[in-house]
Design a protein around this motif. Structure first.
Motif, short mmCIF file in Angstrom:
data_model
loop_
_atom_site.label_atom_id
_atom_site.label_comp_id
_atom_site.label_asym_id
_atom_site.label_seq_id
_atom_site.Cartn_x
_atom_site.Cartn_y
_atom_site.Cartn_z
N ASN A 1 -6.00 -0.97 12.70
CA ASN A 1 -5.66 -2.23 13.33
C ASN A 1 -4.60 -3.02 12.56
O ASN A 1 -4.07 -4.00 13.07
N TYR A 2 -4.24 -2.58 11.35
CA TYR A 2 -3.18 -3.25 10.61
C TYR A 2 -1.91 -2.42 10.56
O TYR A 2 -0.95 -2.82 9.94
N LYS A 3 -1.90 -1.27 11.20
CA LYS A 3 -0.72 -0.41 11.15
C LYS A 3 0.21 -0.72 12.33
O LYS A 3 -0.22 -1.14 13.37
N ASN B 1 -6.18 -9.40 -2.76
CA ASN B 1 -5.75 -8.66 -1.57
C ASN B 1 -6.70 -7.51 -1.27
O ASN B 1 -7.06 -6.74 -2.16
N LEU B 2 -7.09 -7.40 0.00
CA LEU B 2 -7.93 -6.28 0.43
C LEU B 2 -7.00 -5.21 1.01
O LEU B 2 -6.85 -5.07 2.22
N ARG B 3 -6.41 -4.43 0.12
CA ARG B 3 -5.43 -3.43 0.56
C ARG B 3 -6.07 -2.37 1.43
O ARG B 3 -5.41 -1.79 2.30
N ILE B 4 -7.36 -2.11 1.19
CA ILE B 4 -8.03 -1.06 1.97
C ILE B 4 -8.04 -1.40 3.47
O ILE B 4 -7.95 -0.52 4.32
N PHE B 5 -8.12 -2.70 3.79
CA PHE B 5 -8.10 -3.11 5.19
C PHE B 5 -6.74 -2.83 5.83
O PHE B 5 -6.64 -2.55 7.01
N LEU B 6 -5.69 -2.93 5.02
CA LEU B 6 -4.35 -2.70 5.54
C LEU B 6 -4.10 -1.24 5.87
O LEU B 6 -3.14 -0.91 6.55
N LYS B 7 -4.96 -0.36 5.35
CA LYS B 7 -4.80 1.06 5.64
C LYS B 7 -5.53 1.46 6.92
O LYS B 7 -5.40 2.60 7.38
N ILE C 1 0.85 -1.19 0.00
CA ILE C 1 0.00 0.00 0.00
C ILE C 1 0.89 1.24 0.00
O ILE C 1 2.10 1.15 0.22
N GLY C 2 0.28 2.41 -0.23
CA GLY C 2 1.01 3.66 -0.15
C GLY C 2 0.71 4.37 1.15
O GLY C 2 -0.45 4.39 1.60
N ILE C 3 1.72 4.92 1.78
CA ILE C 3 1.50 5.73 2.98
C ILE C 3 2.03 7.13 2.70
O ILE C 3 3.08 7.30 2.07
N LEU D 1 4.71 0.78 1.21
CA LEU D 1 4.88 -0.02 2.43
C LEU D 1 4.43 -1.44 2.12
O LEU D 1 3.36 -1.65 1.55
N ALA D 2 5.24 -2.41 2.50
CA ALA D 2 4.92 -3.81 2.21
C ALA D 2 4.55 -4.56 3.48
O ALA D 2 5.25 -4.48 4.50
N TYR D 3 3.42 -5.27 3.42
CA TYR D 3 3.06 -6.23 4.45
C TYR D 3 3.42 -7.60 3.91
O TYR D 3 3.02 -7.95 2.79
N VAL D 4 4.18 -8.35 4.69
CA VAL D 4 4.59 -9.68 4.22
C VAL D 4 4.25 -10.75 5.25
O VAL D 4 4.41 -10.55 6.45
#
Length: 308
Positions: free
Chosen positions: A306-308, A297-303, A234-236, A247-250
């Motif tokens: 609770n995922y930060k 991938n649900l990138r919106i959830f990563l933003k 995602i982009g921050i 930003l990468a979630y792995v």
């Protein structure tokens, strides 16, 4: 092979409509599990598997799949999310099974672009299906029609396009213009041979100063790292620099240990394979990458917080 949700347009058309039209049989897997998936192909001699890229990834990388005889499978169809060229190539090398990639949306019921050969080549998604038109429109105020190899928004027109959203004229008019062109919201391009390349959703693009970064490209690069099982980018926004950074979630493979050293190794791994403006600024470890029912991938959830 019935491993897709029936309520999704991909599963609805393939596993219900297509099966009935062709007089075929469909073995339904109530919940996806790799071992059960492979066992059913072996025991029922399944020859067509409409699946998603994550399943291709598991078949290539999980040793469980090697315990079963998948030789009856003649065709794998990958859709619902982008499939990388390297992953498709590995799949063909291991299993010697034809694989096609398809692009579409619920609104295009479902496919508009499909691989024309038995294997995915040159990283393209494919060519237009019969009776469907497509044009590439610039993502700016001018909305001009672009030429070959110029990335822009895909506009699609044809008999497969929906009539509209039920009881929602406003939403319909926002995405289907007076000439019948459906504005997909997807970024892509086409070469002189008519091969289309899907890049990413316009809303997911990361704006880094004058550059646009497609998260799917970085996600595919991350999957080449030997320690990574899944990834999402995602982009921050940086207020100090007034721009976005990737930003990468792995999700690490089993028995891999999380560490700051591994984060730096992952960032360096990506830096050696992408342009300077696409380098990762941050890497976060996560237990599971959130996905929808089709494996996207649900990138919106990563933003969300609770995922930060």
């Amino acid at each position: 092979m019935g491993s897709l949700p029936f309520f999704h347009i991909y599963g609805l058309t393939f596993l219900i409509h297509f099966v009935v039209i062709k007089g075929a049989s469909c073995v339904v897997l109530r919940k996806f599990e790799l071992e059960a998936f492979c066992r059913i192909i072996q025991d029922y001699k399944v020859n067509i598997a409409p699946i998603v890229p994550h399943v291709i990834f598991l078949l290539v990388n999980n040793p469980i799949a090697r315990n079963y005889d998948l030789s009856s499978l003649k065709l794998a169809i990958s859709a619902a999310a982008p499939l990388s060229r390297k992953l498709s190539k590995k799949f063909v090398e291991i299993y010697n099974i034809s694989i096609k990639q398809a692009y579409g949306l619920t609104e295009t019921t479902p496919f508009a672009i499909v691989t024309k050969t038995d294997h995915i080549v040159d990283g393209s998604t494919g060519v237009l299906i019969p009776n469907v038109e497509c044009k590439i429109i610039s993502n700016d105020k001018d909305k001009k029609e672009l030429g070959y190899n110029e990335p822009g928004e895909l506009y699609i027109r044809g008999p497969n396009i929906m009539k509209g959203y039920l009881n929602n004229k406003e939403a319909t008019s926002e995405c289907i213009d007076s000439d019948g062109w459906f504005h997909t919201g997807d970024l892509g391009k086409v070469d002189p041979q008519g091969n289309f390349f899907f890049i990413d959703r316009l809303t997911d693009l990361i704006s880094n100063k004058k550059h646009q970064i497609a998260p799917s490209e970085l996600e595919s690069t991350l999957l080449e790292h030997p320690s990574i099982e899944e990834s999402a980018v995602i982009g921050i926004y940086s207020e100090e620099q007034e721009t976005e950074y990737p930003l990468a979630y792995v999700k690490l493979k089993q028995n891999e240990i999380q560490s700051d050293q591994l984060k730096e190794e992952i960032k360096n791994f990506v830096s050696q394979r992408v342009a300077a403006h696409k380098k990762l600024r941050y890497v976060h470890f996560i237990d599971e990458i959130p996905k929808n029912s089709s494996g996207k991938n649900l990138r919106i959830f990563l933003k969300e917080k609770n995922y930060k």
